[in-house]
Scaffold this motif. Structure first.
Motif, short mmCIF file in Angstrom:
data_model
loop_
_atom_site.label_atom_id
_atom_site.label_comp_id
_atom_site.label_asym_id
_atom_site.label_seq_id
_atom_site.Cartn_x
_atom_site.Cartn_y
_atom_site.Cartn_z
N SER A 192 10.49 0.31 0.07
CA SER A 192 9.76 1.26 0.94
C SER A 192 10.12 0.97 2.40
N GLY B 195 9.70 5.71 -0.46
CA GLY B 195 8.69 5.14 -1.33
C GLY B 195 9.19 3.93 -2.10
N PRO B 196 8.34 3.36 -2.97
CA PRO B 196 8.69 2.16 -3.73
C PRO B 196 9.87 2.35 -4.68
N GLU C 104 10.18 9.04 5.11
CA GLU C 104 9.41 7.93 4.54
C GLU C 104 9.94 7.66 3.13
N HIS D 38 8.18 -0.49 5.95
CA HIS D 38 7.00 0.33 5.68
C HIS D 38 5.75 -0.45 6.06
#
Length: 203
Positions: A157, A181-182, A179, A150
């Motif tokens: 990520s 995420g954390p 995408e 990322h």
């Protein structure tokens, strides 16, 4: 005959002449409840109708003009919002009849990609949604999944891209980008041309 005996006799005769009571209709058996629809298993190919694919979403097809987008799903739902610093070159907006969280990206007047976030009801043609885990995305696509770090966040990520064309650079390129995420889950999905690789919208 005394009055009591006479009264009983009259009542007995009346009862004998009364029609028999109709039997109650038997209760209708209850219809079996319909079985709930089985959830789509991630990875199972599903109809492309109203699914996010490398070619678009439902009636929105990559390569459409703005007029064609509006005819398919309505005009910009929020025309006062800024879709990009140079909207004549790159613009993002949600057509009025599109699901919440779905945006189109128009490059030089032509639909180049479709993006979805904050809406787990929109799924891809492989039955993947916002909120699915990165592990599930990788399992579904196997070796076809290309993983990149990322740009702004630390692992877990990351970006997972699956191309449906050998060409990844020209306007003819088509793919889906997830995408992550954390929390290790999909937070947005983009389907379409090279602009799926943008990480800051039109900025």
């Amino acid at each position: 005959m005394n009055r009591l005996v006479a009264s009983v006799a009259v009542l007995s005769l009346a009862a004998c002449g009364a029609p028999p009571a109709e039997p109650e209709a038997p209760a209708r058996p209850s219809e079996p409840a319909s079985a709930p629809a089985a959830p789509t298993v991630p990875g199972t190919p599903v109809s492309a109708a109203n699914k996010l694919t490398a070619q678009g979403y439902g009636p929105l097809r990559i390569g459409m003009t703005v007029a064609e987008i509006e005819a398919a799903m309505g005009p910009d739902a929020d025309p006062d919002a800024v879709g990009g610093p140079e909207p004549e070159r790159c613009d993002m907006f949600r057509p009025a009849r599109a699901p919440e969280g779905l945006l189109v990206m128009v490059i030089d007047g032509v639909l180049d990609s479709v993006w979805v976030s904050r809406n787990a009801a929109v799924e891809t043609d492989r039955a993947l949604n916002v909120g699915d885990t990165a592990a599930e995305v990788k399992r579904v696509y196997g070796a076809a999944a290309e993983v990149e770090p990322h740009k702004y966040a630390e692992a877990p990520s990351e970006y997972i891209t699956v191309w449906s064309t050998a060409d990844h650079q020209s306007a003819a390129a088509r793919g889906l980008k997830y995408e992550i995420g954390p929390d290790g889950r999909v937070q947005s999905i983009a389907g379409g041309g090279p602009s799926t690789q943008y990480v800051e919208g039109c900025a």
